[in-house]
Design a protein around this motif. Structure first.
Motif, PDB file in Angstrom:
ATOM      1  N   SER A  23       0.807  -1.214   0.000  1.00 55.70           N
ATOM      2  CA  SER A  23       0.000   0.000   0.000  1.00 55.70           C
ATOM      3  C   SER A  23       0.839   1.262   0.000  1.00 55.70           C
ATOM      4  O   SER A  23       0.336   2.342  -0.236  1.00 55.70           O
ATOM      5  CB  SER A  23      -0.954   0.003   1.199  1.00 55.70           C
ATOM      6  N   GLY A  24       2.144   1.155   0.257  1.00 52.04           N
ATOM      7  CA  GLY A  24       3.016   2.316   0.157  1.00 52.04           C
ATOM      8  C   GLY A  24       2.896   3.279   1.320  1.00 52.04           C
ATOM      9  O   GLY A  24       2.976   4.476   1.130  1.00 52.04           O
ATOM     10  N   ASN A  25       2.724   2.795   2.516  1.00 47.33           N
ATOM     11  CA  ASN A  25       2.636   3.665   3.682  1.00 47.33           C
ATOM     12  C   ASN A  25       4.026   4.214   3.980  1.00 47.33           C
ATOM     13  O   ASN A  25       4.812   3.631   4.711  1.00 47.33           O
ATOM     14  CB  ASN A  25       2.071   2.891   4.875  1.00 47.33           C
ATOM     15  N   ILE A  26       4.344   5.350   3.396  1.00 46.97           N
ATOM     16  CA  ILE A  26       5.672   5.954   3.482  1.00 46.97           C
ATOM     17  C   ILE A  26       6.008   6.375   4.906  1.00 46.97           C
ATOM     18  O   ILE A  26       7.163   6.303   5.310  1.00 46.97           O
ATOM     19  CB  ILE A  26       5.768   7.170   2.531  1.00 46.97           C
ATOM     20  N   TYR A  35      18.411  10.334   5.846  1.00 47.14           N
ATOM     21  CA  TYR A  35      18.751  10.037   4.460  1.00 47.14           C
ATOM     22  C   TYR A  35      19.737  11.055   3.897  1.00 47.14           C
ATOM     23  O   TYR A  35      19.669  12.230   4.229  1.00 47.14           O
ATOM     24  CB  TYR A  35      17.491  10.087   3.578  1.00 47.14           C
ATOM     25  N   LYS A  36      20.587  10.598   3.008  1.00 47.69           N
ATOM     26  CA  LYS A  36      21.453  11.488   2.240  1.00 47.69           C
ATOM     27  C   LYS A  36      20.613  12.087   1.109  1.00 47.69           C
ATOM     28  O   LYS A  36      19.863  11.381   0.436  1.00 47.69           O
ATOM     29  CB  LYS A  36      22.627  10.700   1.666  1.00 47.69           C
ATOM     30  N   ILE A 127      13.668   8.039  -2.517  1.00 44.61           N
ATOM     31  CA  ILE A 127      12.428   8.567  -1.950  1.00 44.61           C
ATOM     32  C   ILE A 127      12.329  10.007  -2.409  1.00 44.61           C
ATOM     33  O   ILE A 127      13.288  10.775  -2.288  1.00 44.61           O
ATOM     34  CB  ILE A 127      12.433   8.456  -0.418  1.00 44.61           C
ATOM     35  N   LEU A 128      11.190  10.360  -2.973  1.00 46.49           N
ATOM     36  CA  LEU A 128      10.985  11.710  -3.498  1.00 46.49           C
ATOM     37  C   LEU A 128       9.979  12.453  -2.645  1.00 46.49           C
ATOM     38  O   LEU A 128       8.904  11.933  -2.347  1.00 46.49           O
ATOM     39  CB  LEU A 128      10.487  11.655  -4.942  1.00 46.49           C
ATOM     40  N   LEU A 129      10.329  13.667  -2.241  1.00 42.12           N
ATOM     41  CA  LEU A 129       9.399  14.588  -1.617  1.00 42.12           C
ATOM     42  C   LEU A 129       9.118  15.640  -2.674  1.00 42.12           C
ATOM     43  O   LEU A 129      10.050  16.308  -3.144  1.00 42.12           O
ATOM     44  CB  LEU A 129      10.012  15.252  -0.378  1.00 42.12           C
ATOM     45  N   ILE A 136      12.696  16.957  -3.790  1.00 39.39           N
ATOM     46  CA  ILE A 136      13.868  16.569  -2.999  1.00 39.39           C
ATOM     47  C   ILE A 136      14.016  15.066  -3.189  1.00 39.39           C
ATOM     48  O   ILE A 136      13.080  14.312  -2.915  1.00 39.39           O
ATOM     49  CB  ILE A 136      13.684  16.877  -1.502  1.00 39.39           C
ATOM     50  N   ALA A 137      15.189  14.618  -3.670  1.00 36.68           N
ATOM     51  CA  ALA A 137      15.437  13.190  -3.881  1.00 36.68           C
ATOM     52  C   ALA A 137      16.386  12.680  -2.802  1.00 36.68           C
ATOM     53  O   ALA A 137      17.474  13.224  -2.604  1.00 36.68           O
ATOM     54  CB  ALA A 137      16.037  12.954  -5.259  1.00 36.68           C
TER      55      ALA A 137
END
Length: 159
Positions: A23-26, A35-36, A127-129, A136-137
């Motif tokens: 389901s992709g619950n981030i 994260y870098k 992960i992309l915001l 932001i990657a």
């Protein structure tokens, strides 16, 4: 008949578990992780995070984010809108002068665009915001606080 019911029940449980996992619950993936930052993209212009003495990072912890913007440390409050979307607000940072123009440019654009509502997605490699005209990657392979701290220490030792 009981065997058939057991098989149906086991299949139903299996389908439920697989469905929930996909389901992709981030929020569960990023919580309490550092994260870098690989790059940011503003209006289609991609800016790679500077490779200087400070690794650009973004960490998630409870109701805040924190990290290093390439030169200065920063922090902000967050609130989860749903499992894949956050509001970032009240960002602040230290105010040291960066040692080079590349770091200054990255940090300025990153911090200037940090407030707002971001959709968070995991494409398998990063992960992309993202919000309107800004992304932001994050490097999905450097999600452990100790790993990033070890990277910083190794880089300082090599110098």
């Amino acid at each position: 008949m009981k065997k058939i019911l057991k098989i149906i029940l086991l299949l139903a449980i299996g389908i439920f578990v697989v469905g929930c996992a996909g389901s992709g619950n981030i929020s569960n993936i990023v919580e309490s992780k550092l994260y870098k930052i690989k790059y940011i993209s503003q209006n289609g212009e991609t800016i790679i995070a500077p490779l200087n003495e400070n690794v650009a990072t973004l960490g998630f912890e409870n109701d805040r984010i924190y990290g290093n913007a390439g030169c200065n440390r920063y922090f902000a409050g967050i609130s989860w809108r749903d499992s894949n979307s956050i509001d970032i607000s009240q960002a602040g940072s230290t105010k040291m002068m960066c040692s080079d123009d590349e770091a200054n440019n990255f940090e300025y654009k990153y911090l200037k665009n940090l407030d707002g509502n971001f959709i968070i997605t995991n494409n398998g490699n990063e992960i992309l915001l993202s919000k309107e005209n800004f992304i932001i990657a994050l490097d999905i392979n450097t999600q452990d606080k100790n790993t990033i701290n070890d990277m910083d220490e190794e880089e300082n030792i090599e110098e």
